[in-house]
Motif scaffolding. Structure first.
Motif, PDB file in Angstrom:
ATOM      1  N   HIS A 147       0.847  -1.190   0.000  1.00  0.00           N
ATOM      2  CA  HIS A 147       0.000   0.000   0.000  1.00  0.00           C
ATOM      3  C   HIS A 147       0.883   1.240   0.000  1.00  0.00           C
ATOM      4  O   HIS A 147       2.093   1.173   0.181  1.00  0.00           O
ATOM      5  CB  HIS A 147      -0.936   0.007   1.208  1.00  0.00           C
ATOM      6  CG  HIS A 147      -0.218  -0.155   2.517  1.00  0.00           C
ATOM      7  ND1 HIS A 147       0.463   0.879   3.128  1.00  0.00           N
ATOM      8  CD2 HIS A 147      -0.049  -1.234   3.313  1.00  0.00           C
ATOM      9  CE1 HIS A 147       1.011   0.445   4.244  1.00  0.00           C
ATOM     10  NE2 HIS A 147       0.712  -0.825   4.382  1.00  0.00           N
ATOM     11  N   GLU A 148       0.262   2.394  -0.185  1.00  0.00           N
ATOM     12  CA  GLU A 148       1.000   3.652  -0.223  1.00  0.00           C
ATOM     13  C   GLU A 148       1.558   4.006   1.158  1.00  0.00           C
ATOM     14  O   GLU A 148       1.200   3.418   2.167  1.00  0.00           O
ATOM     15  CB  GLU A 148       0.103   4.783  -0.738  1.00  0.00           C
ATOM     16  CG  GLU A 148      -1.132   5.037   0.072  1.00  0.00           C
ATOM     17  CD  GLU A 148      -2.319   4.206  -0.373  1.00  0.00           C
ATOM     18  OE1 GLU A 148      -3.436   4.504   0.103  1.00  0.00           O
ATOM     19  OE2 GLU A 148      -2.130   3.279  -1.177  1.00  0.00           O
ATOM     20  N   SER A 149       2.430   5.021   1.184  1.00  0.00           N
ATOM     21  CA  SER A 149       3.081   5.429   2.423  1.00  0.00           C
ATOM     22  C   SER A 149       2.079   6.051   3.391  1.00  0.00           C
ATOM     23  O   SER A 149       1.117   6.703   2.986  1.00  0.00           O
ATOM     24  CB  SER A 149       4.195   6.440   2.112  1.00  0.00           C
ATOM     25  OG  SER A 149       4.762   6.938   3.295  1.00  0.00           O
TER      26      SER A 149
ATOM     27  N   TYR B  34       7.188  10.518   1.697  1.00  0.00           N
ATOM     28  CA  TYR B  34       5.788  10.309   2.071  1.00  0.00           C
ATOM     29  C   TYR B  34       4.819  10.775   0.992  1.00  0.00           C
ATOM     30  O   TYR B  34       3.619  10.891   1.242  1.00  0.00           O
ATOM     31  CB  TYR B  34       5.504  11.043   3.380  1.00  0.00           C
ATOM     32  CG  TYR B  34       6.390  10.597   4.515  1.00  0.00           C
ATOM     33  CD1 TYR B  34       6.089   9.455   5.251  1.00  0.00           C
ATOM     34  CD2 TYR B  34       7.550  11.301   4.844  1.00  0.00           C
ATOM     35  CE1 TYR B  34       6.908   9.024   6.283  1.00  0.00           C
ATOM     36  CE2 TYR B  34       8.376  10.885   5.879  1.00  0.00           C
ATOM     37  CZ  TYR B  34       8.051   9.744   6.596  1.00  0.00           C
ATOM     38  OH  TYR B  34       8.867   9.320   7.619  1.00  0.00           O
TER      39      TYR B  34
ATOM     40  N   SER C 149       3.411   9.387  -1.505  1.00  0.00           N
ATOM     41  CA  SER C 149       2.305   8.517  -1.899  1.00  0.00           C
ATOM     42  C   SER C 149       1.160   8.506  -0.895  1.00  0.00           C
ATOM     43  O   SER C 149       0.100   7.948  -1.172  1.00  0.00           O
ATOM     44  CB  SER C 149       2.802   7.086  -2.128  1.00  0.00           C
ATOM     45  OG  SER C 149       3.266   6.504  -0.926  1.00  0.00           O
ATOM     46  N   HIS C 150       1.345   9.129   0.268  1.00  0.00           N
ATOM     47  CA  HIS C 150       0.233   9.234   1.216  1.00  0.00           C
ATOM     48  C   HIS C 150      -0.922  10.006   0.592  1.00  0.00           C
ATOM     49  O   HIS C 150      -2.095   9.635   0.753  1.00  0.00           O
ATOM     50  CB  HIS C 150       0.697   9.933   2.491  1.00  0.00           C
ATOM     51  CG  HIS C 150      -0.425  10.300   3.414  1.00  0.00           C
ATOM     52  ND1 HIS C 150      -1.215   9.362   4.038  1.00  0.00           N
ATOM     53  CD2 HIS C 150      -0.911  11.517   3.798  1.00  0.00           C
ATOM     54  CE1 HIS C 150      -2.132   9.975   4.773  1.00  0.00           C
ATOM     55  NE2 HIS C 150      -1.966  11.282   4.634  1.00  0.00           N
TER      56      HIS C 150
ATOM     57  N   PRO D 127      -1.490   8.346  -4.239  1.00  0.00           N
ATOM     58  CA  PRO D 127      -1.324   6.885  -4.194  1.00  0.00           C
ATOM     59  C   PRO D 127      -0.611   6.295  -5.395  1.00  0.00           C
ATOM     60  O   PRO D 127       0.050   5.262  -5.284  1.00  0.00           O
ATOM     61  CB  PRO D 127      -2.769   6.373  -4.099  1.00  0.00           C
ATOM     62  CG  PRO D 127      -3.530   7.515  -3.498  1.00  0.00           C
ATOM     63  CD  PRO D 127      -2.887   8.753  -4.028  1.00  0.00           C
TER      64      PRO D 127
ATOM     65  N   HIS E  77       3.268   5.280  -5.177  1.00  0.00           N
ATOM     66  CA  HIS E  77       3.853   4.246  -4.332  1.00  0.00           C
ATOM     67  C   HIS E  77       4.473   3.167  -5.219  1.00  0.00           C
ATOM     68  O   HIS E  77       4.138   3.025  -6.397  1.00  0.00           O
ATOM     69  CB  HIS E  77       2.810   3.648  -3.388  1.00  0.00           C
ATOM     70  CG  HIS E  77       1.984   2.553  -4.005  1.00  0.00           C
ATOM     71  ND1 HIS E  77       0.931   2.809  -4.853  1.00  0.00           N
ATOM     72  CD2 HIS E  77       2.064   1.206  -3.902  1.00  0.00           C
ATOM     73  CE1 HIS E  77       0.386   1.670  -5.231  1.00  0.00           C
ATOM     74  NE2 HIS E  77       1.067   0.674  -4.675  1.00  0.00           N
TER      75      HIS E  77
ATOM     76  N   TYR F 281      11.509   0.644   1.605  1.00  0.00           N
ATOM     77  CA  TYR F 281      10.114   0.559   2.032  1.00  0.00           C
ATOM     78  C   TYR F 281       9.971   0.591   3.543  1.00  0.00           C
ATOM     79  O   TYR F 281       8.979   0.103   4.086  1.00  0.00           O
ATOM     80  CB  TYR F 281       9.435  -0.683   1.441  1.00  0.00           C
ATOM     81  CG  TYR F 281       9.419  -0.663  -0.070  1.00  0.00           C
ATOM     82  CD1 TYR F 281       8.613   0.239  -0.754  1.00  0.00           C
ATOM     83  CD2 TYR F 281      10.233  -1.516  -0.808  1.00  0.00           C
ATOM     84  CE1 TYR F 281       8.613   0.289  -2.140  1.00  0.00           C
ATOM     85  CE2 TYR F 281      10.245  -1.478  -2.193  1.00  0.00           C
ATOM     86  CZ  TYR F 281       9.437  -0.572  -2.850  1.00  0.00           C
ATOM     87  OH  TYR F 281       9.439  -0.522  -4.219  1.00  0.00           O
TER      88      TYR F 281
ATOM     89  N   SER G 176       9.424   3.240   6.429  1.00  0.00           N
ATOM     90  CA  SER G 176       9.070   4.650   6.622  1.00  0.00           C
ATOM     91  C   SER G 176       8.960   5.022   8.096  1.00  0.00           C
ATOM     92  O   SER G 176       8.457   6.094   8.429  1.00  0.00           O
ATOM     93  CB  SER G 176       7.751   4.969   5.910  1.00  0.00           C
ATOM     94  OG  SER G 176       6.710   4.150   6.402  1.00  0.00           O
TER      95      SER G 176
END
Length: 521
Positions: free
Chosen positions: A56-58, A322, A324-325, A328, A331, A396, A398
């Motif tokens: 999944h995204e950050s 961050y 991609s939080h 999306p 990511h 990956y 974070s």
């Protein structure tokens, strides 16, 4: 022994002692307890990046990060909680997400452009910076403190990938960034305020393969017309006599400083711009949790935070790892990969004259002695790196609330091995922390309008008014200021109806609009 791709698989599955990769044990033995990496192993890091994929995204940055020397030294961060309480700015022309060097540099460049407009009737441009944590608490407040351009490293690879002109631009951007920041520091008399040291830089090479590659890159860069007149080769004897290490290297101009203090100074310079033309507000501890199209016809975007929403017409994503939080599609390996770095602050066992003021780099490691403080007899040295020694290379990851004990052990042993007699074996660091970098598969940042290459033309409309400068692949200090300038000038051109022009120092493949999906395969 392992080789090629098999070496990554072997090193990831087989271990020695406390879980160190077998290949690292071999390197450590060869280098008298100082560890380094061959070019093939650095390429294996790219293999690791592709093999490990996120689900999944950050997420947002964790709230309980490790304590950084730069951030947590008493008095170092007067803006830490700025704007975290009280009334939230609800309306702004431009919203910048992230208060590190990219976000604050973008505000600085915007202020310069709008302040210089000759139209006396031009209205005030309103800008707000928001950050999920304290001011400058991300990668900028946790990095190695180097302000040194890369003059030729990996030139042949870049030349093969992108051609000679693009390769030259990669180094031109870094030279531009450093020259501009050094000029700003000197013009504004900030040397003491940011702990600026111009002591030069030495890239040290452990092993003949590293030496051969470095010399080949240097030769190719010269042949391509790059000016390397200030680059000097130092053989083993000169290095040992001058610096106390038995390994050869290249010496060239370089600087180091206190990154957080530089960003604080940039912010203060920006705030002091003509308030009739430009206003800047800062809200720390105000995470942006989501974005949506604004219901207000005068604003494109509405940013949601736990304290309320902010309406704005332009958004700059300066969130680096961050990104991609909120985006999306960024990511995974074709976007920006959160990558954890680890740093220690270790007291040397030698006087400043022996250590000199030179900053250093060797493979994945980077370090420099800080200026002496009152009462100090020996310098405090900041050393980072070591992630290539562990399976997965911290890709990956974070979470900067913890450290990796294996990397910590290696960092503790590195300097005593590299400089025999100048560092006490077994001495514990005075601080140890981690930070999250943003890596990309092309090792190039994303700069420009937000684009989703899976649906290119639709995304230009979907993200209209949103820009990004992020993904510096662990090399943000000599890149971020210039990349922030690019997105700032794009926004200015959009607002004023002018044509944006590509600077002669900007690599075209850094631009989001030139980075098509095929080039990422």
């Amino acid at each position: 022994m392992c080789s090629g791709i098999d070496l990554f698989n072997c090193a990831s599955k087989r271990s020695w002692g406390m879980g160190w990769p077998l290949s690292l044990f071999y390197i450590t033995a060869l280098t008298h307890r100082a560890f380094s990496y061959s070019p093939s192993q650095l390429d294996e890091a790219q293999i690791a990046l592709r093999l490990k994929r996120p689900s999944h995204e950050s997420a947002l940055p964790v709230p309980n990060a490790t304590h950084s020397f730069w951030i947590n030294t008493p008095g170092a961060n007067p803006l830490a909680k700025e704007g975290s309480e009280g009334e939230l700015t609800r309306d702004s022309d431009i919203c910048i997400i992230g208060s590190g060097i990219t976000g604050v540099s973008a505000a600085y460049h915007l202020a310069k452009h709008f302040d210089h407009r000759k139209d006396s009737s031009a209205r005030q441009t309103k800008v707000v910076i928001v950050d999920a944590r304290d001011f400058c608490s991300g990668a900028t407040g946790r990095n190695g403190g180097h302000l040194t351009p890369n003059l030729f490293l990996d030139f042949e690879k870049h030349q093969l990938q992108h051609g000679s002109d693009e390769a030259r631009r990669i180094y031109a951007l870094e030279n531009y960034t450093v020259a501009e920041l050094v000029n700003l520091i000197q013009t504004e008399k900030l040397n003491d305020a940011v702990d600026f040291v111009s002591g030069g830089h030495v890239a040290v090479y452990v092993g003949e393969v590293e030496v051969k590659k470095a010399k080949s890159d240097s030769s190719a860069a010269r042949t391509a017309g790059m000016d390397l007149n200030e680059v000097e080769w130092l053989d083993k004897d000169i290095m040992h006599e001058t610096y106390g290490t038995p390994h050869p290297g290249f010496r060239y101009p370089g600087h180091n400083l206190w990154p957080l203090k530089l960003v604080t100074a940039l912010y203060n310079l920006t705030v002091r711009r003509n308030p009739l033309r430009f206003s800047l507000k800062l809200h720390t501890n105000t995470p942006v949790t989501s974005m949506r199209a604004s219901h207000n016809p005068s604003r494109r975007w509405e940013l949601s935070t736990p304290r309320g929403s902010i309406g704005c017409s332009y958004v700059i994503h300066a969130t680096n790892a961050y990104a991609s939080h909120l985006l999306p599609h960024m990511h995974g390996e074709d976007g920006i990969i959160p990558t954890r770095s680890q740093i220690i602050a270790l007291r040397a066992d030698a006087p400043p004259a022996d250590l000199t003021q030179v900053s250093w780099g060797s493979g994945d490691e980077y370090w420099f002695p800080r200026p002496l403080q009152d009462g100090d007899k020996h310098p405090l040295v900041l050393l980072g790196g070591g992630r290539l020694s562990v399976p997965g290379h911290e890709y990956y990851v974070s979470d900067d609330s913890t450290t990796n004990p294996f990397i910590g052990k290696l960092l503790r042993e590195f300097l005593p091995g590299m400089f025999p007699g100048m560092y006490e074996k077994g001495r514990e660091p005075e601080m140890e922390w981690t930070g999250i970098m943003g890596f990309t598969k092309l090792e190039a940042p994303f700069v420009g309008p937000v684009v989703d290459h899976s649906n290119y033309y639709s995304s230009l409309k979907e993200y209209d008014g949103q820009y990004i400068a992020a993904g510096y692949t662990g090399h943000g200090m000599p890149r971020a200021y210039a990349c922030a300038e690019v997105v700032a000038t794009m926004i200015v051109a959009n607002i004023t109806g002018e044509t944006w022009t590509l600077p002669n120092w900007l690599p075209r493949h850094y631009l989001t609009t030139s980075r098509d999906a095929e080039s990422l395969d």
